[in-house]
Write a protein that holds these residues in place. Sequence first.
Motif: not given
Length: 286
Positions: A25-48
Amino acid sequence: MKAEGLKRASTPASLRRQVREWRAAGERIALVPTMGALHAGHIALVRAARRRASRVMVSIFVNPTQFGPNEDLSRYPRTLADDLAKLRAARADLVYLPAVADIYPEGFSTSVTVAGPALGLETDFRPTHFAGVATVVAKLLVQAAPDLAFFGEKDYQQLKVVTRMSRDLDLPVNIVGVPTVREPDGLALSSRNVYLSVDDRRTAPALYRALTEAASAIAGGEAVESAVGRARTLVTQAGFVLDYLEACHAETLAPIASASEGPVRLLVAARIGSTRLIDNVGVPAR
């Protein structure tokens, strides 16, 4: 995105099927690697990642090869239900939940050897850590084939190791660093902060204060050795057991003796009670 919009993949094959659909579909794809136990820092990565890509994948995998023999692999926080709720709220598109056998199948006998920014600092205290990090990140990047991958600056040495590895291996991905997210008192967010006792939590921000004071002093013209030495004293006086507090070149992480040698990053690792904390700050350019 609706709550049911978060897709799951649990094997490399299922992950690749979804990525192929998005690629078609021509979409641009991002990956955020984590070990879980997510907090606001991880969510900042997702939003970025959401700002720079049309599809965002988040991997959750507690990687055994980056833990030393006496580290916290068995008790590392695992909060999958809460993690999934946070990812839905952050509008992630897919969560990748591989089993250990999907990353390290029977007979697995290959690892990525890293040097350069991996030398010193964490490696002096956790000698096998970055081989484990580099190997699992390489696997995830190959399996997911993203255009971009997002890592937090809180683990600054890790960010530089992954960036160097990706460049050296010609992996077709752009590694993106995202600034550290902090509590109001300056403590860098970390999944391991849950280990802090009430008293240790009150003491923990002293680590950041010592770094910022040293960075400000160096930017103001004080000698690196003097400012770093005072920061080490402040950290130990606060009650920490210091592993390291060093001034390094911000890109190569080579030790530096003077701010004139290049952009400076101050990096620290120290223990308070049973918890080991790491942090870092940049020195403003003069």
